[in-house]
Design a protein around this motif. Structure first.
Motif, mmCIF file in Angstrom:
data_model
loop_
_atom_site.group_PDB
_atom_site.id
_atom_site.type_symbol
_atom_site.label_atom_id
_atom_site.label_comp_id
_atom_site.label_asym_id
_atom_site.label_seq_id
_atom_site.Cartn_x
_atom_site.Cartn_y
_atom_site.Cartn_z
ATOM 1 N N GLU A 1 34.799 46.604 30.112
ATOM 2 C CA GLU A 1 33.383 46.805 29.817
ATOM 3 C C GLU A 1 32.528 45.709 30.452
ATOM 4 O OE1 GLU A 1 32.752 47.202 25.653
ATOM 5 O OE2 GLU A 1 34.090 48.932 25.441
ATOM 6 N N CYS A 2 32.981 44.465 30.369
ATOM 7 C CA CYS A 2 32.232 43.363 30.976
ATOM 8 C C CYS A 2 32.248 43.440 32.497
ATOM 9 C CB CYS A 2 32.804 42.025 30.514
ATOM 10 S SG CYS A 2 32.516 41.660 28.773
ATOM 11 N N LEU A 3 33.377 43.839 33.058
ATOM 12 C CA LEU A 3 33.494 43.925 34.512
ATOM 13 C C LEU A 3 32.654 45.059 35.090
ATOM 14 C CD1 LEU A 3 37.341 43.369 34.782
ATOM 15 C CD2 LEU A 3 35.589 41.804 35.630
ATOM 16 N N GLY A 4 32.391 46.076 34.267
ATOM 17 C CA GLY A 4 31.647 47.229 34.746
ATOM 18 C C GLY A 4 30.254 46.902 35.239
ATOM 19 N N ALA A 5 29.738 45.724 34.852
ATOM 20 C CA ALA A 5 28.400 45.340 35.303
ATOM 21 C C ALA A 5 28.375 44.958 36.783
ATOM 22 C CB ALA A 5 27.888 44.164 34.463
ATOM 23 N N VAL A 6 29.526 44.582 37.338
ATOM 24 C CA VAL A 6 29.553 44.122 38.732
ATOM 25 C C VAL A 6 30.562 44.857 39.600
ATOM 26 C CG1 VAL A 6 28.662 41.819 38.210
ATOM 27 C CG2 VAL A 6 31.127 42.237 38.112
ATOM 28 N N VAL A 7 31.482 45.593 38.991
ATOM 29 C CA VAL A 7 32.496 46.312 39.766
ATOM 30 C C VAL A 7 32.230 47.810 39.648
ATOM 31 C CG1 VAL A 7 34.958 46.754 40.104
ATOM 32 C CG2 VAL A 7 34.200 44.508 39.308
ATOM 33 N N PRO A 8 32.023 48.514 40.755
ATOM 34 C CA PRO A 8 31.789 49.958 40.699
ATOM 35 C C PRO A 8 32.955 50.681 40.019
ATOM 36 C CG PRO A 8 31.281 49.100 42.883
ATOM 37 C CD PRO A 8 31.953 47.993 42.137
ATOM 38 N N GLN A 9 32.635 51.751 39.335
ATOM 39 C CA GLN A 9 33.649 52.461 38.557
ATOM 40 C C GLN A 9 34.783 53.003 39.430
ATOM 41 O OE1 GLN A 9 33.953 52.722 35.113
ATOM 42 N NE2 GLN A 9 32.420 51.098 35.346
ATOM 43 N N ASP A 10 34.500 53.324 40.692
ATOM 44 C CA ASP A 10 35.565 53.849 41.538
ATOM 45 C C ASP A 10 36.540 52.765 41.983
ATOM 46 O OD1 ASP A 10 33.815 52.551 43.252
ATOM 47 O OD2 ASP A 10 33.991 54.045 44.852
ATOM 48 N N ARG A 11 36.204 51.503 41.697
ATOM 49 C CA ARG A 11 37.121 50.395 42.023
ATOM 50 C C ARG A 11 37.650 49.682 40.783
ATOM 51 N NH1 ARG A 11 34.693 46.291 44.650
ATOM 52 N NH2 ARG A 11 32.570 47.050 44.896
ATOM 53 N N LEU A 12 37.283 50.163 39.607
ATOM 54 C CA LEU A 12 37.650 49.497 38.360
ATOM 55 C C LEU A 12 38.559 50.389 37.516
ATOM 56 C CD1 LEU A 12 37.255 47.132 36.341
ATOM 57 C CD2 LEU A 12 35.218 48.337 35.513
ATOM 58 N N SER A 13 39.608 49.796 36.971
ATOM 59 C CA SER A 13 40.513 50.551 36.104
ATOM 60 C C SER A 13 41.071 49.635 35.025
ATOM 61 C CB SER A 13 41.656 51.175 36.915
ATOM 62 O OG SER A 13 42.418 50.161 37.557
ATOM 63 N N VAL A 14 41.669 50.241 34.025
ATOM 64 C CA VAL A 14 42.388 49.500 32.985
ATOM 65 C C VAL A 14 43.873 49.736 33.204
ATOM 66 C CG1 VAL A 14 42.818 49.238 30.518
ATOM 67 C CG2 VAL A 14 40.489 49.695 31.343
ATOM 68 N N LEU A 15 44.590 48.647 33.433
ATOM 69 C CA LEU A 15 46.026 48.722 33.649
ATOM 70 C C LEU A 15 46.691 48.115 32.417
ATOM 71 C CD1 LEU A 15 47.755 47.920 37.026
ATOM 72 C CD2 LEU A 15 48.858 47.425 34.856
ATOM 73 N N LEU A 16 47.085 48.964 31.488
ATOM 74 C CA LEU A 16 47.623 48.473 30.220
ATOM 75 C C LEU A 16 48.875 47.632 30.454
ATOM 76 C CD1 LEU A 16 47.180 51.616 27.953
ATOM 77 C CD2 LEU A 16 45.768 49.552 28.020
#
Length: 372
Positions: A151-166
């Motif tokens: 959620e915090c990273l979403g402010a600077v990283v576009p969603q197509d480059r951001l994921s959650v790797l459990l």
């Protein structure tokens, strides 16, 4: 795929054990399981306990010298990776090496376990914060290890480059230890806490645990503590000596047996990113009583594999303990569900598949860079 790897927070061979070091090693192991060839490009550690522009500018200069050394070595030997991967990036541990080499050799650049605290944009850590943001901007793929960080990273990283790797664990030794039949849970309940005894959040977790257990003195429980550190004496003094067994710090290979000998892992997890101990305990077939902190609810299923309470709330933590002490059958149900949960979602094999997919997304995103 040939992967150049670095861990600016803590190198994989750092002498002090920690969850961070363990997770870094697990990532390399999972990548190799997927068939990738991983080379540690640098052991350079950018992490510093204290922050200031002068301190971090000095580290920055050292990192650029290290990047030059690596580039010269690659050119001399003819080595060229397919991707540069950085593990654990934030304002105290920026990555100045990966982005430089990625640009110099036109490589895909990926980050696993990134976090971002906007309050550090100014103040002593501003230099490191800006550097971490620059690395995030350059990255072709960024993975958080839990949803709170994403959620915090979403402010600077576009969603197509951001994921959650459990996160995941090499579950085999824990599953083997937990496979040995044991009697159903019965009073006194055998509780286990595993945590280093150092200043800050670890000690605070022990304080909350001691507070919770002090409310249950009339109930049947025994606590085993695994861990050591500079705060050992004040930590242990908080618990009634006749109700605890302290084993000190144990080697990693000795932990599976200890998990399997107990009924529940109990740990308040103050400011805990996610806690590898929760994965290890569940893999061993024991449920968890924990604080509902950051990534803990991403790996512990509340009401199914464990019971979670608000972070730092000793009264609520005690209420969950009281519930399981009164219902040994619930203890067994939590343990059985926990074992299945790790096998299905957080094993090394599962982590290997997720990592492979993540890196391939980095390759794909990198290939698009030249098209815009």
């Amino acid at each position: 795929m040939k992967i150049a790897f670095t861990a600016p927070m803590k190198p994989l061979d750092h002498p002090v054990p920690s969850g961070d070091r363990t997770m870094g090693r697990l990532i390399v192991k999972a990548l190799e399981l997927a068939g990738h060839e991983v080379t540690v490009a640098s052991r350079f550690r950018s992490w510093r306990k204290d922050g200031s522009e002068d301190i971090q500018a000095g580290v920055h200069g050292q990192a650029l010298e290290e990047a030059d050394r690596i580039a010269d070595d690659w050119q001399r030997t003819g080595y060229r990776p397919d991707l540069f991967l950085t593990y654990h990036l934030y304002h105290k541990a920026p990555d100045w090496i990966g982005p430089v080499l990625a640009d110099r050799f036109d490589l895909p650049y990926a980050i696993v376990e990134a976090s971002r605290a906007p309050k550090r944009r100014t103040g002593d850590w501003a230099y490191g914060f800006a550097a971490a943001d620059a690395a995030l901007a350059r990255a072709d793929a960024v993975a958080a290890l839990h949803n709170a960080d994403a959620e915090c990273l979403g402010a600077v990283v576009p969603q197509d480059r951001l994921s959650v790797l459990l996160p995941f664990v090499d579950a085999a030794p824990f599953q083997d230890a937990g496979a040995v039949p044991k009697p159903l849970a019965a009073p006194p309940l055998k509780l286990l806490a595993v945590g280093m005894m150092r200043e800050g959040d670890k000690t605070r977790s022990y304080e909350v645990l001691a507070d919770a257990l002090s409310r249950l003195r009339d109930l049947p429980w025994q606590l085993t503590i695994i861990g050591d550190g500079p705060n050992r004496d004040p930590v242990l003094a908080r618990f009634p000596p006749e109700r605890i067994t302290w084993l000190g710090a144990l080697e990693a290979q000795d932990l599976p047996t200890q998990y399997a000998l107990h009924d529940l892992l109990v740990w308040p997890a103050i400011r805990e990113a996610f806690g590898l101990v929760f994965l290890e305990a569940q893999a061993s077939g024991i449920g968890v009583i924990a604080g509902d902190t950051f990534g803990v609810p991403d790996i512990v299923r509340n009401g199914e594999t464990g019971l979670l309470s608000p972070e730092g709330d000793a009264e609520a933590f005690a209420a969950n303990l009281k519930r399981v002490i009164a219902d040994p059958a619930l203890v067994d149900r939590l343990g059985q569900a926990a074992r299945r949960h790790i096998a299905d979602h957080h094993s090394l094999a599962a982590g290997s598949v997720r990592l492979d997919s993540f890196l391939r997304s980095a390759l794909k995103n990198h290939s698009r860079r030249g098209k815009f």
